[in-house]
Design an enzyme around this catalytic site. Structure first.
Site, PDB file in Angstrom:
ATOM      1  N   THR A 228       0.839  -1.197   0.000  1.00  0.00           N
ATOM      2  CA  THR A 228       0.000   0.000   0.000  1.00  0.00           C
ATOM      3  C   THR A 228       0.873   1.247   0.000  1.00  0.00           C
ATOM      4  O   THR A 228       2.076   1.157  -0.295  1.00  0.00           O
ATOM      5  CB  THR A 228      -0.994  -0.026   1.178  1.00  0.00           C
ATOM      6  OG1 THR A 228      -1.956   1.015   1.011  1.00  0.00           O
ATOM      7  CG2 THR A 228      -0.317   0.134   2.523  1.00  0.00           C
ATOM      8  N   ASN A 229       0.317   2.402   0.312  1.00  0.00           N
ATOM      9  CA  ASN A 229       1.097   3.648   0.351  1.00  0.00           C
ATOM     10  C   ASN A 229       0.561   4.537   1.470  1.00  0.00           C
ATOM     11  O   ASN A 229      -0.358   4.150   2.187  1.00  0.00           O
ATOM     12  CB  ASN A 229       1.030   4.341  -1.023  1.00  0.00           C
ATOM     13  CG  ASN A 229      -0.397   4.645  -1.405  1.00  0.00           C
ATOM     14  OD1 ASN A 229      -1.070   5.437  -0.760  1.00  0.00           O
ATOM     15  ND2 ASN A 229      -0.879   3.973  -2.455  1.00  0.00           N
ATOM     16  N   HIS A 230       1.135   5.736   1.588  1.00  0.00           N
ATOM     17  CA  HIS A 230       0.831   6.571   2.762  1.00  0.00           C
ATOM     18  C   HIS A 230      -0.415   7.445   2.640  1.00  0.00           C
ATOM     19  O   HIS A 230      -0.681   8.241   3.526  1.00  0.00           O
ATOM     20  CB  HIS A 230       2.008   7.515   3.036  1.00  0.00           C
ATOM     21  CG  HIS A 230       3.214   6.817   3.557  1.00  0.00           C
ATOM     22  ND1 HIS A 230       3.220   6.129   4.739  1.00  0.00           N
ATOM     23  CD2 HIS A 230       4.472   6.696   3.051  1.00  0.00           C
ATOM     24  CE1 HIS A 230       4.413   5.621   4.948  1.00  0.00           C
ATOM     25  NE2 HIS A 230       5.195   5.948   3.929  1.00  0.00           N
ATOM     26  N   SER A 231      -1.143   7.352   1.546  1.00  0.00           N
ATOM     27  CA  SER A 231      -2.271   8.280   1.383  1.00  0.00           C
ATOM     28  C   SER A 231      -3.298   8.120   2.511  1.00  0.00           C
ATOM     29  O   SER A 231      -3.698   7.005   2.841  1.00  0.00           O
ATOM     30  CB  SER A 231      -2.951   8.013   0.038  1.00  0.00           C
ATOM     31  OG  SER A 231      -4.131   8.764  -0.046  1.00  0.00           O
TER      32      SER A 231
END
Ligand code: CTP
Length: 421
Positions: A228-231
């Site tokens: 995933t990512n930090h959004s």
């Protein structure tokens, strides 16, 4: 303390008609009523006959400090309970919990109890907080009914995911009373009093439909792990809320976030890039525009293991394949509909953003630079630039809510030029 103060500010003196239907979640209506009364609201309660099996009229009468209405008339003395005057009295009609049955009847205009006749007579904003089993909630009939109600301006407080009374786990639990109170407070803060009602306020995007993507996608590696990512989703949620405040019908296609659904917004959860592609293209088919704010994975594991991967001694290689580009697909099919993109860059920002704008056919792109203090992930502020065919416009550091307002202003201007084409 802070949230109580804020609740009080929006609810003091407001007249809330609380409708309770026959769901196990009716026990939460007691807490809901108490929170509303504590925040200064005048609360009257109408119940369906079945709701009395779940929570007693005595409890609700005591908490609301008003007699409860269930029947059309009092069998003891024949006194008529006027659904018209109840509907006229209220600044907001909040139906919580709202069962699948009541939602279906509302969608069809069936009026076989006092709660429903009052709904048909009500001129004030109506809010429903659905509560049901996960399969009932996911059923196309229920989803269609919710869609119909949303189209008619009914505000929906999305149910939460979690343990259900059936013992199953999924989406269908009524939102917590605190969340519902915050929703009503925000809704009433947006209007002023029951007259003029929200629907009578000037809404600059009334009649327009938008899709907004937000949050991080998650790509499964195995049943336990994912990429995933930090959004955080905050920017996209703020935009969805702002567009809805201006009267647009908004479908928010949401990846992983911890945020509450903004008032008046229909939320569709789509966790992976593939799910988000399906949900967004489907919603765009009926939309006037889309704002692509989600941080979508560009790559996903080529194969998802159906059992937990066990570690070995050496290195491990994960083979990734490309996901489909949702924005590019919308851009290719957009015609003269409006498409807004985001670009989060760390270097050569102008060139990268401009290249994405033309490649994906965005009318304008919102550039965030991770080099700017206060911009980007997680925080409540952002510093953006708008890039369109006419050039670049730099904005100062602002709250994400203010950035959402500027984006909505720019959308309104572009819509005027789209319709002028
Ligand atoms: N986007 C999308 N679907 C994808 C990838 C991106 O809809 N599969 C959208 C994003 O929501 C954003 C825009 O495209 O509005 C730009 O996303 P970004 O990830 O910055 O650009 P990419 O084209 O993926 O380029 P790169 O990752 O190489 O910077």
């Amino acid at each position: 303390m802070e949230s109580n103060d804020r609740s009080a500010a929006g609810l003091q003196g407001r007249r809330i008609l609380l409708g309770i239907t026959g769901s196990i979640a009716a026990y939460k209506a007691a807490q809901l009523c108490r929170l509303l009364v504590t925040a200064g609201a005048d609360v009257q309660v109408v119940m369906t006959p079945l709701a009395k099996q779940f929570i007693t009229p005595l409890t609700m009468a005591t908490l609301s400090k008003h007699p409860i209405r269930v029947e059309f008339f009092d069998p003891e003395n024949g006194a008529w309970h006027s659904h018209v005057s109840l509907g006229e009295w209220a600044d907001c009609y909040l139906i919580a919990p709202a069962t699948a049955n009541t939602l279906a009847k509302m969608a069809c205009g069936i009026a076989d109890n006092l709660l429903l006749t009052t709904y048909l007579s009500a001129r004030c904003p109506v809010v429903v907080a659905p509560a049901m089993d996960l399969d009932m909630y996911a059923h196309p009939a229920t989803q269609q009914n919710l869609h119909t109600l949303a189209e008619r301006g009914i505000r929906i407080v999305e149910p939460a995911e979690g343990e259900l009374a059936s013992g199953l786990h999924g989406k269908g639990r009524m939102a917590e009373p605190e969340t519902i109170v915050a929703f009503v407070r925000e809704l009433l803060a947006d209007g002023t009093t029951s007259s003029p009602t929200l629907s009578e306020k000037k809404k600059s995007l009334q009649g327009k439909r938008f899709v907004v993507t937000a949050g991080a996608t998650i790509e499964a590696i195995d049943p336990v792990r994912y990429l995933t990512n930090h959004s955080s989703g905050k920017m996209g949620y703020a935009i969805a809320g702002e567009l809805a405040r201006r009267g647009a019908e908004v479908t928010l296609v949401s990846g992983r976030t911890a945020l509450d659904t903004p008032v008046g917004v229909r939320r569709v959860d789509a966790l992976s890039a593939a799910e988000m592609y399906e949900a967004t293209t489907a919603a765009f088919a009926e939309a006037d525009g889309a704002v692509m704010c989600a941080a979508v994975a560009d790559y996903t594991p080529a194969e998802v293991a159906d059992r937990k991967l066990q570690k070995g001694d050496g290195e491990m290689t994960l083979v990734l394949k490309r996901t489909r580009d949702i924005a590019a697909a919308l851009g290719a099919a957009k015609g003269n509909r409006l498409l807004v993109g985001f670009a989060l860059e760390t270097h050569d920002e102008q060139a990268h953003a401009e290249a994405k704008r033309t490649k994906k056919n965005f009318d304008f792109i919102v550039l965030n630079s991770l080099c700017d203090a206060g911009a980007g992930f997680r925080g409540d502020t952002n510093k953006v630039s708008f890039i369109d065919r006419a050039g670049r416009e730099d904005m100062p550091l602002m709250s994400k809510a203010e950035v959402a307002e500027r984006i909505a202003d720019k959308i309104e201007k572009h819509l005027v030029s789209c319709s002028a084409v």
